[in-house]
Structures are given as structure tokens and as C-alpha cells.
Design a protein around this motif. Sequence first.
Motif, PDB file in Angstrom:
ATOM      1  N   TYR A 210       0.790  -1.220   0.000  1.00 38.62           N
ATOM      2  CA  TYR A 210       0.000   0.000   0.000  1.00 38.62           C
ATOM      3  C   TYR A 210       0.835   1.290   0.000  1.00 38.62           C
ATOM      4  O   TYR A 210       0.266   2.384  -0.093  1.00 38.62           O
ATOM      5  CB  TYR A 210      -0.906   0.039   1.232  1.00 38.62           C
ATOM      6  N   LEU A 211       2.128   1.197   0.106  1.00 38.02           N
ATOM      7  CA  LEU A 211       2.953   2.395   0.244  1.00 38.02           C
ATOM      8  C   LEU A 211       2.810   3.337  -0.952  1.00 38.02           C
ATOM      9  O   LEU A 211       2.780   2.902  -2.103  1.00 38.02           O
ATOM     10  CB  LEU A 211       4.424   2.001   0.413  1.00 38.02           C
ATOM     11  N   ASP A 212       2.717   4.628  -0.654  1.00 38.08           N
ATOM     12  CA  ASP A 212       2.673   5.695  -1.665  1.00 38.08           C
ATOM     13  C   ASP A 212       1.525   5.531  -2.647  1.00 38.08           C
ATOM     14  O   ASP A 212       1.702   5.615  -3.867  1.00 38.08           O
ATOM     15  CB  ASP A 212       4.005   5.768  -2.431  1.00 38.08           C
ATOM     16  N   VAL A 242       4.006   4.354  10.118  1.00 39.26           N
ATOM     17  CA  VAL A 242       5.147   4.429   9.203  1.00 39.26           C
ATOM     18  C   VAL A 242       6.056   3.224   9.445  1.00 39.26           C
ATOM     19  O   VAL A 242       6.006   2.582  10.499  1.00 39.26           O
ATOM     20  CB  VAL A 242       5.927   5.740   9.396  1.00 39.26           C
ATOM     21  N   LEU A 243       6.909   2.938   8.462  1.00 36.62           N
ATOM     22  CA  LEU A 243       7.784   1.769   8.567  1.00 36.62           C
ATOM     23  C   LEU A 243       8.777   1.899   9.716  1.00 36.62           C
ATOM     24  O   LEU A 243       9.136   0.916  10.355  1.00 36.62           O
ATOM     25  CB  LEU A 243       8.541   1.566   7.247  1.00 36.62           C
ATOM     26  N   HIS A 244       9.246   3.127   9.967  1.00 35.90           N
ATOM     27  CA  HIS A 244      10.206   3.362  11.047  1.00 35.90           C
ATOM     28  C   HIS A 244       9.633   4.425  11.983  1.00 35.90           C
ATOM     29  O   HIS A 244       9.957   5.617  11.864  1.00 35.90           O
ATOM     30  CB  HIS A 244      11.554   3.814  10.468  1.00 35.90           C
ATOM     31  N   PRO A 245       8.776   4.013  12.905  1.00 35.28           N
ATOM     32  CA  PRO A 245       8.096   4.981  13.781  1.00 35.28           C
ATOM     33  C   PRO A 245       9.068   5.669  14.741  1.00 35.28           C
ATOM     34  O   PRO A 245      10.095   5.104  15.132  1.00 35.28           O
ATOM     35  CB  PRO A 245       7.110   4.098  14.560  1.00 35.28           C
ATOM     36  N   GLY A 281      16.314  12.904  -2.519  1.00 39.27           N
ATOM     37  CA  GLY A 281      15.991  11.582  -3.032  1.00 39.27           C
ATOM     38  C   GLY A 281      14.753  11.035  -2.339  1.00 39.27           C
ATOM     39  O   GLY A 281      14.190  11.669  -1.435  1.00 39.27           O
ATOM     40  N   PRO A 282      14.299   9.859  -2.731  1.00 35.63           N
ATOM     41  CA  PRO A 282      13.116   9.274  -2.087  1.00 35.63           C
ATOM     42  C   PRO A 282      13.415   8.815  -0.668  1.00 35.63           C
ATOM     43  O   PRO A 282      14.555   8.428  -0.363  1.00 35.63           O
ATOM     44  CB  PRO A 282      12.784   8.086  -2.998  1.00 35.63           C
ATOM     45  N   PRO A 283      12.431   8.855   0.226  1.00 33.85           N
ATOM     46  CA  PRO A 283      12.639   8.330   1.584  1.00 33.85           C
ATOM     47  C   PRO A 283      13.094   6.873   1.522  1.00 33.85           C
ATOM     48  O   PRO A 283      12.576   6.083   0.730  1.00 33.85           O
ATOM     49  CB  PRO A 283      11.247   8.440   2.218  1.00 33.85           C
ATOM     50  N   LYS A 292      16.007   0.785   2.166  1.00 32.06           N
ATOM     51  CA  LYS A 292      15.325   0.634   0.877  1.00 32.06           C
ATOM     52  C   LYS A 292      14.175   1.629   0.746  1.00 32.06           C
ATOM     53  O   LYS A 292      13.519   1.971   1.724  1.00 32.06           O
ATOM     54  CB  LYS A 292      14.813  -0.798   0.706  1.00 32.06           C
ATOM     55  N   THR A 293      13.948   2.055  -0.492  1.00 33.88           N
ATOM     56  CA  THR A 293      12.821   2.930  -0.790  1.00 33.88           C
ATOM     57  C   THR A 293      11.554   2.084  -0.893  1.00 33.88           C
ATOM     58  O   THR A 293      11.607   0.854  -0.970  1.00 33.88           O
ATOM     59  CB  THR A 293      13.040   3.681  -2.110  1.00 33.88           C
ATOM     60  N   SER A 294      10.407   2.751  -0.952  1.00 33.45           N
ATOM     61  CA  SER A 294       9.140   2.020  -1.064  1.00 33.45           C
ATOM     62  C   SER A 294       9.083   1.237  -2.374  1.00 33.45           C
ATOM     63  O   SER A 294       8.558   0.116  -2.412  1.00 33.45           O
ATOM     64  CB  SER A 294       7.963   2.993  -0.970  1.00 33.45           C
ATOM     65  N   LYS A 295       9.619   1.805  -3.455  1.00 28.56           N
ATOM     66  CA  LYS A 295       9.621   1.091  -4.736  1.00 28.56           C
ATOM     67  C   LYS A 295      10.465  -0.177  -4.662  1.00 28.56           C
ATOM     68  O   LYS A 295      10.087  -1.230  -5.186  1.00 28.56           O
ATOM     69  CB  LYS A 295      10.133   2.000  -5.856  1.00 28.56           C
ATOM     70  N   GLN A 296      11.612  -0.096  -4.020  1.00 28.71           N
ATOM     71  CA  GLN A 296      12.466  -1.277  -3.868  1.00 28.71           C
ATOM     72  C   GLN A 296      11.781  -2.337  -3.011  1.00 28.71           C
ATOM     73  O   GLN A 296      11.841  -3.529  -3.331  1.00 28.71           O
ATOM     74  CB  GLN A 296      13.805  -0.862  -3.250  1.00 28.71           C
TER      75      GLN A 296
END
Length: 319
Positions: A210-212, A242-245, A281-283, A292-296
Motif C-alpha cells: 500500500y505504500l505511496d 510508518v515503517l520506522h516509527p 531523493g526518495p525516503p 530501501k525505498t518504497s519502490k524497492q
Amino acid sequence: MEILFDQMPNPFTYFVPLFFLLIAGEAYISYREDKELYSLKDSLASTWVGLGAAALNTLTKAYQIGLFFLFYKLFEPLRVEYLGYENLGWAWWVWVLCLIGDDFNFYWHHRFCHTIRIFWAAHLVHHSSEKFNLGTAFRNGWTIFMYKPIYWIWMPILGFNPVMIALCMSFNSIYQFFLHSTLVPKIPVFGQIFNTPWVHQVHHACNVEYLDRNHGGILIIWDKLFGTFRDKEVALETKFGVLHPPTKHDPITLNFHEFNDIWKDVKSVKSWRAKFMYVFGPPGWSHDGSRKTSKQLQQEWMASQQLTSSKEEKAELVA
């Protein structure tokens, strides 16, 4: 008809009582049905962040409207010379165009808040809660008001009155309050065009799938047009946050911890390219691949799904 800035009505004034009434009703339903939609610590964090955001939004309102008026007046001679009009006026169809233009702006502003790290740092606080309730709607970043108007500059240039733009932005924010609830079921026809609580849950989820996704404000058609739409799956448990709260939930930490992390990352590398990427760059981007980014993450998830599917097919053939 011209409306001056000091005459501009504040729509929020009329909706605040309704907001609190709905929050109280949702909290009561949560308590009665043991849904655990609210927690004291989380609600206090949302309250303090929301109060700070409201104060800063009020303080920066003059800056935002002033910026719009600057471009509105600056380009007036060019509109007269090349387009044949001073401004677009206040006709009903101008209001419709302004609302659509505002929502289009919000989509791209919101999308870049998720794909550019420095903007994510300003927006992250809105996603920091592991609860998804109407109170979450008030978790707005304290720094986001400084750069947000940039996406709207083209509208006063074309001749939309700055007050009209500001009111449409307010209407958009008011509509989005109602999106933050898990108690509203899927709305079949309305939900094909307009954003709803059902699909906004996807936007607030930290499930990798579900990210982004679902960045729209009032309309969901932008996500469908630009490839970021994702419907909610009933069978998939939605995890919010979030992934890293953050480790702390005070308003200062929630609003500024990611900026601090960006600064640490920038100082940790010598390469100017890496420094640039850590800011713009992307988070999740990292120079050494440690994050890793959300796309990765989604590519890895899709690969694992394909591998699982392939193994199941082979097992069926053997059976």
C-alpha cells in the motif's frame, strides 16, 4: 465582486463543532464495540500537534495569501495583453475550475511529500499514528505551510482570485477530515470519482503493498490517471503508521525527528551526490543500500509473490 483578505470568511469556524462532535461519536462507538480506535497517548499527541499546526497555519496565512496576491497583481498586465482579461472573476464555473485546480495541485503536492525526503520530513507527522481515526486528521506538519503554496502559484498567475484559491484550499482540507475513519464502508458509485475513507486507509497504511498510494484530496481520479491508485483489499489486514516509527510521541519529536535524521545522513557521507540524494531523493534511499525505498520494497514483495505463486503451481502439477 472583490473580496479583500481581511473580509475572507474562515470556513473552519463553522465546522469545528461538527468535527469534535464526530470525534466524540467515533470514540464512543470504539469504546462500546471495543474497537480500540483511540488511545490516550495517541490522542494527546494528535491534539498537541493539531494545536500547533492550527496556530502556525493562522500565522502563515497572510504569507500564503500575500504570495498569491503578489503573482496575481504582477501578471495582471500580461493577462490583459495576451489573454484579454484582468481576472477570471467569481462566476460559478470559475469556482468549479478553482476547486478542480486546487485538488490537482494538492495531488502533486501530496505525492511529492511521499517521494522527496525533505518534503516527507515535513509530512511524516501526519502518518506517524498507528491509529486511524478522525483525530488523525489534525496531525499536520508544522513546516509544511512554508512551501505548500508554491504548487498553487500558477492559479493567481492565470487570474484566479487569491481569496477564492484560499477558500478552495480550506474546503479541500475540510473534506479530508471526513476521510480519516475506519467506520465508513466502501461507497460503490461515489468512490469511483471521489476520495473516501475506504481508500484513504490505504494511503495511511504501512503495508508494503500500500505504500505511496491514493494521494488525492477530494478526487481520486488523479490517482487513477497517474497510476497511484490502489483499492483496499478486504482480506488484507491494514497496518497504520510508518515503517520506522519515532521513539517518542511529543509534538517536537514528531515534527522534527526526520529533519534531524536527514542532517545526520548528510554529514555521514563525503559525496555531494549522496548528500543531495539524502535530502531530495526518495525516503529510504541510502548510499550503501542499507535501507530501501518504497519502490524497492514493493519490487521485492512482488518478486516474492511471484516465487510463491510459481512454487504453488509446481506443487499442483506434481500432485
